[in-house]
Design a protein around this motif. Structure first.
Motif, mmCIF file in Angstrom:
data_model
loop_
_atom_site.group_PDB
_atom_site.id
_atom_site.type_symbol
_atom_site.label_atom_id
_atom_site.label_comp_id
_atom_site.label_asym_id
_atom_site.label_seq_id
_atom_site.Cartn_x
_atom_site.Cartn_y
_atom_site.Cartn_z
ATOM 1 N N GLY A 184 27.452 11.718 10.682
ATOM 2 C CA GLY A 184 28.437 10.949 11.439
ATOM 3 C C GLY A 184 29.785 10.858 10.767
ATOM 4 O O GLY A 184 30.535 9.901 11.009
ATOM 5 N N ASN A 230 23.869 5.388 19.115
ATOM 6 C CA ASN A 230 23.670 6.397 18.083
ATOM 7 C C ASN A 230 23.445 7.758 18.759
ATOM 8 O O ASN A 230 22.326 8.232 18.888
ATOM 9 C CB ASN A 230 22.480 6.015 17.200
ATOM 10 N N SER A 238 31.708 5.453 14.833
ATOM 11 C CA SER A 238 31.059 4.317 14.169
ATOM 12 C C SER A 238 31.106 4.377 12.653
ATOM 13 O O SER A 238 30.629 3.457 11.985
ATOM 14 C CB SER A 238 29.585 4.234 14.602
ATOM 15 N N THR A 271 23.931 7.624 9.000
ATOM 16 C CA THR A 271 24.889 6.534 9.166
ATOM 17 C C THR A 271 24.899 5.706 7.887
ATOM 18 O O THR A 271 23.854 5.494 7.253
ATOM 19 C CB THR A 271 24.551 5.665 10.392
ATOM 20 N N ILE A 296 26.025 -0.023 16.881
ATOM 21 C CA ILE A 296 25.775 1.291 16.290
ATOM 22 C C ILE A 296 24.398 1.815 16.701
ATOM 23 O O ILE A 296 24.247 2.980 17.083
ATOM 24 C CB ILE A 296 25.895 1.223 14.760
ATOM 25 N N THR A 326 16.841 3.960 13.354
ATOM 26 C CA THR A 326 18.198 4.334 12.943
ATOM 27 C C THR A 326 18.135 5.647 12.195
ATOM 28 O O THR A 326 17.202 5.900 11.439
ATOM 29 C CB THR A 326 18.843 3.257 12.048
ATOM 30 N N SER A 373 30.177 1.257 10.163
ATOM 31 C CA SER A 373 28.937 1.394 9.400
ATOM 32 C C SER A 373 29.196 1.196 7.911
ATOM 33 O O SER A 373 28.422 0.541 7.206
ATOM 34 C CB SER A 373 28.327 2.779 9.650
#
Length: 362
Positions: free
Chosen positions: A151, A249, A156, A268, A245, A264, A160
């Motif tokens: 990312g 995602n 984001s 990130t 987030i 997750t 993050s």
């Protein structure tokens, strides 16, 4: 927060590196540490588009895979409909609006100052990209992949980073926290091995994708409030940022856009802190509270999804303890190895010698 001056310096360095790479590619650059035959092999590998070269998930090795094999493993991972959803279009613009609204509310409430607001707002985001790292320690012929979403410069990425900056001080105070291999060495240096001791290493299966949004945010909220340094509005803002987030995602792979709907992704910035707090919240009840393991549990330390245990008692008793850990409503499943002689943990080989645990690089 990182200052604007540091950010500018970082961007200048990246520009210089890109110029250097361009000049290297345009010139007849030859690495001085390669023999002629090694250099020839390097060129052949570089020009072979049927191969994919990736770092191993653990151990620091380099893995050369057939591109079709790599693609098939990626599709196997992405075919999990309980975790990933195919998107029909690029959602970048709509998601960018959501993040802009979130930051504006933070600024309006005085949670973010002007400098923080400008730093966290990404005006020209890149689309996150999916890849996976081969788990050679699981299977060196057909290694499963650890999914990662890159990312860098995504919509984001700055938020993050901001969340991770706030969560890290909470993580280091948790009971089982391990910073790195050096910390392991210091712990073992002070430990005297006794007769009847056992070592065990446990690996949490697919930790990043099993964490439900609800359980992960519940864990973070617990530690935010326990820290007693955040006002309610700050706690609410941090949790909203995490949920934003997690629920957005998205990424691109092989001409297709995907949305991760559960867990997750590694990649990130705040994911390791988030996973650490999830594990610590579970350990508060499963390991540390009211189960009578205290006299047997000589050492219990956790590095994200890798657990090291030193146990005083029988193998059956240790297996009962791990079985207890595996019975939970969170989806945590531990794959384990028990030995009174040697185990591998992180990048170390741990073995018993003359009343102490010695180590070598694994």
């Amino acid at each position: 927060m990182i200052s604007k001056e540091i950010e500018t310096f970082e961007q200048m360095i990246h520009m210089d590196i890109r110029k250097l790479q361009f000049n290297i590619n345009k010139s007849k650059f030859k690495p001085k540490n390669l023999t002629p035959s090694e250099y020839k092999g390097y060129i052949q590998l570089k020009q072979d588009h049927d191969l994919v070269i990736k770092s191993a998930d653990k151990g620091g090795g380099v893995v050369v895979l057939d591109r079709e094999q790599y693609h098939q493993e990626a599709m196997r991972l992405l075919s999990d409909q309980s975790t990933y959803q195919i998107l029909n279009t690029d959602p970048t613009n709509s998601i960018k609006e959501l993040f802009s609204e979130f930051l504006q509310k933070g600024k309006d409430k005085g949670i973010l100052n002007d400098r923080e607001f400008k730093y966290l707002k990404v005006d020209h985001p890149r689309i996150p990209v999916f890849y996976h790292l081969p788990k050679l320690h699981k299977n060196n012929i057909n290694p499963p992949g650890r999914p990662i979403v890159s990312g860098i410069n995504s919509v984001s990425c700055k938020i993050s980073e901001y969340i991770d900056h706030l969560l890290q001080p909470l993580v280091v105070k948790t009971s089982a926290y391990l910073k790195d291999t050096i910390t392991v060495l210091h712990l073992l240096q002070d430990l005297t091995w006794e007769e009847g001791f056992l070592m065990a290493t446990c690996d949490v299966s697919s930790l990043y994708t099993i964490i439900s949004h609800e359980a992960g945010c519940e864990a973070v909220e617990f530690f935010l409030r326990q820290a007693d340094v955040f006002v309610d509005e700050q706690v609410d803002f941090i949790l909203k940022g995490i949920r934003l987030i997690l629920h957005n995602n998205y990424f691109w792979y092989h001409d297709t856009y995907y949305l991760q709907t559960h867990g997750t992704a590694m990649g990130t910035r705040f994911a390791p802190s988030y996973a650490n707090l999830f594990m610590a919240h579970w350990e508060n009840s499963a390991v540390w509270t009211g189960h009578g393991w205290g006299s047997s549990l000589v050492l219990y330390k956790c590095y994200i999804d890798d657990i090291l245990i030193i146990w005083k008692g029988t193998k059956v008793q240790l297996e009962d303890f791990i079985s207890h850990l595996n019975h939970n409503p969170l989806g945590i499943k531990l794959e384990y190895n028990i030995s009174c002689e040697q185990v591998n943990f992180l990048d170390l080989n741990l073995y018993v010698k003359e009343g102490h645990i010695e180590t070598s690089t694994h």
